[in-house]
Design a protein around this motif. Structure first.
Motif, PDB file in Angstrom:
ATOM      1  N   VAL A  10      -7.476   2.070  -2.939  1.00 11.92           N
ATOM      2  CA  VAL A  10      -8.347   1.837  -1.709  1.00 11.92           C
ATOM      3  C   VAL A  10      -9.410   1.887  -1.487  1.00 11.92           C
ATOM      4  N   VAL A  38       0.774  -1.158  -0.140  1.00 12.79           N
ATOM      5  CA  VAL A  38       0.196  -0.257   0.532  1.00 12.79           C
ATOM      6  C   VAL A  38       0.836   1.548   0.201  1.00 12.79           C
ATOM      7  N   GLY A  39       0.707   2.107  -1.056  1.00 14.65           N
ATOM      8  CA  GLY A  39       1.194   3.826  -1.044  1.00 14.65           C
ATOM      9  C   GLY A  39       0.104   4.550  -1.609  1.00 14.65           C
ATOM     10  N   ARG A  40       1.142   5.781  -1.454  1.00 13.08           N
ATOM     11  CA  ARG A  40      -0.201   7.110  -1.610  1.00 13.08           C
ATOM     12  C   ARG A  40       0.512   7.107  -4.106  1.00 13.08           C
ATOM     13  N   MET A  85      -4.007   9.931  -3.280  1.00 13.75           N
ATOM     14  CA  MET A  85      -4.514   8.905  -2.786  1.00 13.75           C
ATOM     15  C   MET A  85      -3.259   7.758  -2.827  1.00 13.75           C
ATOM     16  N   GLN A  86      -4.499   6.729  -1.849  1.00 16.70           N
ATOM     17  CA  GLN A  86      -3.810   6.120  -1.370  1.00 16.70           C
ATOM     18  C   GLN A  86      -3.791   4.924  -2.622  1.00 16.70           C
ATOM     19  N   GLU A  90      -3.469   0.111  -3.587  1.00 16.69           N
ATOM     20  CA  GLU A  90      -3.288  -1.148  -2.717  1.00 16.69           C
ATOM     21  C   GLU A  90      -2.491  -1.543  -4.160  1.00 16.69           C
ATOM     22  N   ALA A 135     -10.737   4.243   1.367  1.00 15.46           N
ATOM     23  CA  ALA A 135      -9.927   4.896   1.838  1.00 15.46           C
ATOM     24  C   ALA A 135      -9.140   7.471   2.331  1.00 15.46           C
TER      25      ALA A 135
END
Lengths: 378, 134
Positions: free
Chosen positions: B131, B54-56, B104-105, B107, B134
């Protein structure tokens, strides 16, 4: 010492009626008008798409014999989009080392040879094919990411960035070798179809064919257009995902630093740089410290880099944006254009009394960068 | 993109399927895809390390000028994803351009990433999707 004594360009266009060898031969023979075959020590060919497209291997030898120089030493140089300046740097080192006294550099590539979807596939090979090149980055995908990041980071709006292509088109109008010789407004750039949003069609270089050639000699006795003082280069990160700050081209910064260590550059009057996309031109100006970070687009919009502005004149040819970007040929066009400016013979937008010039080339998003410094001899 | 080599696609399977990065045992930094040497300090002492899933989304581009094989699904959203310990360039999937925004997140998901029309070779690997919630 290395001097540019002959130059030639083919107008960038869709030359459906001429192949790679023919375009290269036309440019070469014109640049060499006063040379005898047996006085030419080397031909250095710059071509990128000739390999990318499996068209022809050992292209330098075939160009040499096709042009009438069978017997000459010939080799080809490939550095993606930076191939042209890479070829010039090889040629200059042959002169500087004393191995050659007269070298012909010819850059050639044809993008109109295949359907655009195939050309887009080749463009993705400017990037790491084991990394982002696996994805559909097409034309401008990586530059599009950089452009949005730039807009977000420095709070620069899309319209301010559109002054770059407008300036390039304005400059190209007078250049008989440019592919796109019509004016556009910044507003028009925003209305153009997206290529890799936020990049539109009018932020992007056109797909054309071209060839340019120049003769470099160790002796400045004859008809000298300009002195090729130094060429420097550096490699950089293989992906924009790696540097802490993706909006800096470390390769170009390092190449420029090396250039200034090699040559005493007090001022710059004219620059031809690598604006494959608007954002590339902007980031290169900032990497060369000709504008503060985040401020280059604004400087362009108020005419700082235009003829008569406070800064050096940038891309009087129209740049990659409007002159065109026939990949392997581009760096050779740039050096030819700067040499013609310094010799007072550029047939397009002239930079009066220019004495110091730079040509800048970058592959992809900075995997390599080359920079050449030329000086007038008058 | 047309013209993938089967051995080349096979060699990259581990990093592409499992999001495996190279980790430098000298400076400790991670990079993706794994290289022979550390892109930061030049050390050739490397181990493998799986990246967070998971990241941005740091930035993205909506690409219309795609090669033939991805023409049918154009535009393709290409993103720069910050996973904290490393960043990756990947495709953003299960979203239309209006759904995507910087920050935004996202995945990781396992998807088909490319296809070679000529040989029928299909390349699988990681893409990122927004995500939910999120």
């Amino acid at each position: 010492m290395a001097y540019i004594t002959g130059v030639s360009m083919v107008n960038v266009d869709r030359h459906y009626d001429k192949g790679v060898k023919r375009l290269a031969a036309e440019a070469s023979s014109k640049a060499l008008e006063d040379a005898e075959p047996d006085t030419l020590d080397y031909i250095i060919v710059s071509s990128s798409f000739t390999y990318a497209s499996d068209v022809q291997l050992d292209i330098a030898s075939y160009i040499a014999s096709y042009t009438g120089f069978r017997g000459v030493r010939a080799l080809a140089v490939e550095s993606g989009e930076a191939s042209g300046l890479a070829a010039v740097s090889v040629a200059k080192s042959l002169i500087d080392s004393g191995l050659a006294s007269r070298v012909l550099v010819v850059g050639v590539d044809k993008l109109s040879e295949w359907p655009t979807w195939k050309v887009y596939g080749h463009f993705s090979k400017f990037y790491d094919v084991e990394g982002e090149g696996m994805y559909s980055i097409g034309m401008g995908g990586i530059a599009g990411i950089l452009m949005r990041l730039y807009m977000e980071t420095f709070k620069v709006d899309r319209l301010t960035l559109a002054y770059w292509p407008a300036l390039m088109h304005s400059n190209a109008k007078l250049n008989p070798y440019a592919m796109l010789r019509f004016a556009i407004t910044p507003e028009k750039v925003l209305e153009a179809p997206p290529v890799a949003d936020p990049i539109t069609l009018l932020d992007s270089f056109p797909l054309g064919d071209g060839a340019a050639a120049l003769v470099i000699e160790g002796s400045g006795r004859g008809n000298v257009l300009a002195e090729l003082v130094a060429v420097e280069s550096a490699t950089g990160y293989p992906s924009i995902a790696l540097p802490e700050d993706p909006l800096r081209f470390e390769s170009l910064e390092r190449a420029y630093q090396r250039l200034t260590q090699r040559a005493d550059i007090k001022e710059v009057d004219v620059i031809e740089l690598h604006d494959s996309f608007t954002i590339m031109g902007i980031l290169e100006l900032e990497s060369l410290r000709l504008a503060e970070r985040g401020k280059a687009a604004e400087a362009v919009s108020r005419g700082y880099f235009s003829l008569g502005g406070e800064g050096p004149v940038v891309n009087p040819s129209g740049g990659l944006k409007a002159r065109g970007h026939p990949i392997g040929a581009t760096g050779v066009y740039q050096v030819v254009e700067v040499a013609l400016q310094l010799g007072g013979e550029f047939p397009g937008l002239k930079v009066p009394d220019s004495r110091h010039g730079l040509a800048v080339s970058v592959n992809g998003s900075g995997s390599s960068a080359y920079i050449a410094y030329l000086r007038s001899v008058g | 993109m047309a013209g993938f080599s089967a051995p080349a696609v096979w060699r990259g399977r581990t990093h592409r399927y499992r999001l495996v990065a190279g980790k430098c045992t000298s400076c400790g930094k991670l990079h993706y895809p794994p290289s022979y040497s550390c892109p930061y300090c030049g050390s050739r002492s490397m181990v493998e390390a799986e990246l967070p899933r998971v990241g941005r989304l740091m930035s993205y581009s909506v690409v219309y000028s795609v090669p033939f094989d991805s023409k049918s699904r154009a535009p393709v959203i290409l993103g720069l994803v910050d996973l904290g310990v490393a960043r990756v360039i990947s495709e953003i999937t299960d979203a239309s351009p209006e759904d995507v925004s910087v920050g935004m997140q996202v995945e990781a998901v396992f998807r088909r990433i490319a296809e070679d029309g000529g040989t029928g070779l299909i390349v699988y690997g990681i893409k990122f999707r927004p995500v939910k919630g999120a």
